[in-house]
Motif scaffolding. Sequence first.
Motif, PDB file in Angstrom:
ATOM      1  N   SER A   1       0.883  -1.414  -0.161  1.00 31.56           N
ATOM      2  CA  SER A   1       0.007  -0.029   0.013  1.00 31.56           C
ATOM      3  C   SER A   1       0.884   1.345   0.066  1.00 31.56           C
ATOM      4  O   SER A   1       0.288   2.333  -0.158  1.00 31.56           O
ATOM      5  N   VAL A   2       2.210   1.170   0.348  1.00 37.32           N
ATOM      6  CA  VAL A   2       3.252   2.295   0.384  1.00 37.32           C
ATOM      7  C   VAL A   2       3.068   3.073  -1.087  1.00 37.32           C
ATOM      8  O   VAL A   2       3.510   2.525  -1.903  1.00 37.32           O
ATOM      9  N   ARG A   3       2.816   4.371  -1.223  1.00 40.07           N
ATOM     10  CA  ARG A   3       3.217   4.931  -2.229  1.00 40.07           C
ATOM     11  C   ARG A   3       4.496   5.904  -2.298  1.00 40.07           C
ATOM     12  O   ARG A   3       4.839   6.555  -1.355  1.00 40.07           O
ATOM     13  N   TRP A   4       5.494   5.499  -3.220  1.00 38.68           N
ATOM     14  CA  TRP A   4       6.703   6.356  -3.325  1.00 38.68           C
ATOM     15  C   TRP A   4       6.442   7.311  -4.248  1.00 38.68           C
ATOM     16  O   TRP A   4       5.871   7.363  -5.347  1.00 38.68           O
ATOM     17  N   SER A   5       7.147   8.340  -4.117  1.00 38.91           N
ATOM     18  CA  SER A   5       7.015   9.510  -5.039  1.00 38.91           C
ATOM     19  C   SER A   5       7.671   9.101  -6.311  1.00 38.91           C
ATOM     20  O   SER A   5       7.467   9.805  -7.431  1.00 38.91           O
ATOM     21  N   ARG A   6       8.827   8.401  -6.108  1.00 37.42           N
ATOM     22  CA  ARG A   6       9.698   7.639  -7.180  1.00 37.42           C
ATOM     23  C   ARG A   6      10.540   6.746  -7.016  1.00 37.42           C
ATOM     24  O   ARG A   6      10.528   6.333  -5.527  1.00 37.42           O
ATOM     25  N   PRO A   7      10.895   5.981  -7.961  1.00 37.87           N
ATOM     26  CA  PRO A   7      11.594   4.756  -7.579  1.00 37.87           C
ATOM     27  C   PRO A   7      12.994   5.233  -6.729  1.00 37.87           C
ATOM     28  O   PRO A   7      13.462   6.041  -6.914  1.00 37.87           O
ATOM     29  N   ARG A   8      13.305   4.460  -5.438  1.00 39.99           N
ATOM     30  CA  ARG A   8      14.291   5.019  -4.747  1.00 39.99           C
ATOM     31  C   ARG A   8      15.909   4.037  -5.076  1.00 39.99           C
ATOM     32  O   ARG A   8      15.582   2.882  -5.435  1.00 39.99           O
ATOM     33  N   THR A   9      16.608   4.888  -4.911  1.00 38.62           N
ATOM     34  CA  THR A   9      18.355   4.333  -4.911  1.00 38.62           C
ATOM     35  C   THR A   9      18.660   4.248  -3.805  1.00 38.62           C
ATOM     36  O   THR A   9      18.414   5.095  -2.857  1.00 38.62           O
ATOM     37  N   PRO A  10      19.560   3.151  -3.452  1.00 40.21           N
ATOM     38  CA  PRO A  10      20.341   3.379  -2.102  1.00 40.21           C
ATOM     39  C   PRO A  10      20.869   4.533  -1.456  1.00 40.21           C
ATOM     40  O   PRO A  10      20.962   4.428  -0.295  1.00 40.21           O
TER      41      PRO A  10
END
Length: 223
Positions: free
Chosen positions: A14-23
């Motif tokens: 269900s979590v919405r990310w603003s964009r794909p995350r990098t490390p």
Amino acid sequence: MSTDPPLLQIDRSSVRWSRPRTPDDPVLLVLHGHGMNESMGFELHRRLPPDLAVAFLRGPLRRHGGYGWFPLDASVTPAQIRASAHAVLEWMDAEGLDRPVHVLGFSQGACTAVEAVCAAPERFASVVNLSGFVSPTTVAPEALRRRRLPALYARGESDTLVPSLLVGWTQQWMRDHLQLTEHSYPGLGHSVAEAELDDLSDFLRHQLGGAWPGTTGIGPREH
């Protein structure tokens, strides 16, 4: 019979990310208010520093057509508030977030955010309280008092949803235990104003290494 509250778990799907995350991305967690969900306020990320990967979490309890972090009535216990914070920390573990993150809570979500910071101060880079509160049962550990984590407390001066006594407690608690920046907004109720979004963005940009607008990077503007 155990009196501990049931274990809470955040639905990772269900979590919405603003964009794909990098490390290497700095991360901001956003915890919504009571009866809301992860999509309410999602467009907020467009007003924040673009370097941030922003995760909008859904509270683990169904509440009033939406979701919440703990019961928002006389039945609530300190253990239930702590359980909501541990749900956030366990989600961070599952996501592999092993670097300090920023956390923002609106209304009830701010209470859970502060509780999570108290449970694991080393896992957070800053904490933001928008129109929220700190539980009167929340105890700041010595590690948090030593660290003086940067914090922002912003609220509307016409907000009557959070009782004035709780506002005063929250303000003093955050002043005592955090490196606090405060803003208040005349005429604003239990909501978020345009000027507040500007102040939020300025605060986060400063945490990421930028200067406060119109200054040499020493401190915030005042309202």
